[in-house]
Design a protein around this motif. Sequence first.
Motif, PDB file in Angstrom:
ATOM      1  N   LEU A   1       0.859  -1.325   0.153  1.00 39.38           N
ATOM      2  CA  LEU A   1      -0.023  -0.020   0.013  1.00 39.38           C
ATOM      3  C   LEU A   1       0.926   1.101  -0.091  1.00 39.38           C
ATOM      4  O   LEU A   1       0.532   2.177  -0.649  1.00 39.38           O
ATOM      5  CB  LEU A   1      -0.884   0.235   1.278  1.00 39.38           C
ATOM      6  N   ASN A   2       1.856   1.460   0.681  1.00 38.49           N
ATOM      7  CA  ASN A   2       2.891   2.331   0.853  1.00 38.49           C
ATOM      8  C   ASN A   2       3.744   2.671  -0.566  1.00 38.49           C
ATOM      9  O   ASN A   2       3.901   3.841  -0.743  1.00 38.49           O
ATOM     10  CB  ASN A   2       3.832   2.215   1.883  1.00 38.49           C
ATOM     11  N   THR A   3       3.868   1.468  -1.209  1.00 39.33           N
ATOM     12  CA  THR A   3       4.740   1.824  -2.542  1.00 39.33           C
ATOM     13  C   THR A   3       3.946   1.659  -3.846  1.00 39.33           C
ATOM     14  O   THR A   3       4.550   2.095  -4.839  1.00 39.33           O
ATOM     15  CB  THR A   3       5.713   0.645  -2.399  1.00 39.33           C
ATOM     16  N   GLY A   4       2.715   1.314  -3.509  1.00 46.64           N
ATOM     17  CA  GLY A   4       2.018   1.153  -5.020  1.00 46.64           C
ATOM     18  C   GLY A   4       2.238  -0.155  -5.298  1.00 46.64           C
ATOM     19  O   GLY A   4       1.849  -0.311  -6.764  1.00 46.64           O
ATOM     20  N   LEU A   5       3.034  -1.010  -5.197  1.00 46.21           N
ATOM     21  CA  LEU A   5       3.403  -2.288  -5.736  1.00 46.21           C
ATOM     22  C   LEU A   5       3.250  -3.479  -5.108  1.00 46.21           C
ATOM     23  O   LEU A   5       3.264  -3.703  -3.854  1.00 46.21           O
ATOM     24  CB  LEU A   5       5.148  -2.244  -5.880  1.00 46.21           C
ATOM     25  N   ASN A   6       2.184  -4.308  -5.950  1.00 46.58           N
ATOM     26  CA  ASN A   6       1.547  -5.405  -5.122  1.00 46.58           C
ATOM     27  C   ASN A   6       2.942  -6.635  -5.189  1.00 46.58           C
ATOM     28  O   ASN A   6       3.821  -6.698  -5.982  1.00 46.58           O
ATOM     29  CB  ASN A   6       0.235  -5.901  -5.829  1.00 46.58           C
ATOM     30  N   ALA A   7       2.478  -7.655  -4.332  1.00 45.78           N
ATOM     31  CA  ALA A   7       3.460  -8.391  -4.041  1.00 45.78           C
ATOM     32  C   ALA A   7       3.703  -9.302  -5.299  1.00 45.78           C
ATOM     33  O   ALA A   7       4.897  -9.802  -5.413  1.00 45.78           O
ATOM     34  CB  ALA A   7       3.105  -9.617  -3.144  1.00 45.78           C
ATOM     35  N   GLU A   8       2.884  -9.628  -6.224  1.00 46.49           N
ATOM     36  CA  GLU A   8       3.059 -10.585  -7.356  1.00 46.49           C
ATOM     37  C   GLU A   8       3.968  -9.686  -8.233  1.00 46.49           C
ATOM     38  O   GLU A   8       4.952 -10.403  -8.736  1.00 46.49           O
ATOM     39  CB  GLU A   8       1.795 -10.518  -7.703  1.00 46.49           C
ATOM     40  N   ARG A   9       4.003  -8.430  -8.045  1.00 45.37           N
ATOM     41  CA  ARG A   9       4.972  -7.521  -8.858  1.00 45.37           C
ATOM     42  C   ARG A   9       6.271  -7.686  -8.330  1.00 45.37           C
ATOM     43  O   ARG A   9       7.298  -7.545  -9.393  1.00 45.37           O
ATOM     44  CB  ARG A   9       4.638  -6.435  -9.086  1.00 45.37           C
ATOM     45  N   VAL A  10       6.466  -7.819  -7.211  1.00 43.89           N
ATOM     46  CA  VAL A  10       8.098  -7.784  -6.611  1.00 43.89           C
ATOM     47  C   VAL A  10       8.669  -8.993  -6.329  1.00 43.89           C
ATOM     48  O   VAL A  10       9.836  -9.309  -5.905  1.00 43.89           O
ATOM     49  CB  VAL A  10       8.140  -7.020  -5.573  1.00 43.89           C
ATOM     50  N   ILE A  11       7.705  -9.960  -5.961  1.00 44.90           N
ATOM     51  CA  ILE A  11       8.279 -11.461  -5.292  1.00 44.90           C
ATOM     52  C   ILE A  11       9.410 -11.950  -6.587  1.00 44.90           C
ATOM     53  O   ILE A  11       8.828 -11.791  -7.862  1.00 44.90           O
ATOM     54  CB  ILE A  11       7.163 -12.519  -5.236  1.00 44.90           C
ATOM     55  N   GLY A  12      10.528 -12.268  -6.223  1.00 48.63           N
ATOM     56  CA  GLY A  12      11.529 -13.055  -6.851  1.00 48.63           C
ATOM     57  C   GLY A  12      12.459 -11.754  -7.593  1.00 48.63           C
ATOM     58  O   GLY A  12      13.359 -11.886  -8.242  1.00 48.63           O
ATOM     59  N   ARG A  13      12.082 -10.505  -7.441  1.00 50.57           N
ATOM     60  CA  ARG A  13      12.941  -9.458  -7.892  1.00 50.57           C
ATOM     61  C   ARG A  13      14.169  -9.177  -6.927  1.00 50.57           C
ATOM     62  O   ARG A  13      13.917  -9.520  -5.518  1.00 50.57           O
ATOM     63  CB  ARG A  13      12.156  -8.229  -8.044  1.00 50.57           C
TER      64      ARG A  13
END
Length: 133
Positions: A53-65
Amino acid sequence: MLATITTAKNETVGGLLGVLEAMTDAELDALPFGVIQFSEQFLVQRYNRCEALNTGLNAERVIGRHVFTQLAQCMNNFMVAQRFEDAIATNTPLDAAIDYVLTWRMRPTPVLLRILWSPHASRSGFLVLHRIS
């Protein structure tokens, strides 16, 4: 214990890491501060709802990065990323609280950043971000 996760030092970094690691995704999502868990290779494993919520990036978008080169480039420095690299290289527990300002893809945002790693945990690191109003 969870009420003090972002501000108070625990008796052992492994104890605090154990608490965070044992939490289910739903329990992490219920926390009132951001949590990013990543592997020894700095790949994001878990990313809680508050941080999304704070970043506007959902978990699916960042997992594995890669946490420091693909997600939080403003932390790819001696104050944050280098501390993890040094702790991993020397197999030394890391528990530090840093007043920090996030700047990547956002207005400058002051946070209390708690950085955690232990060779005795599952060898994953945690960034705990408590936004300062």
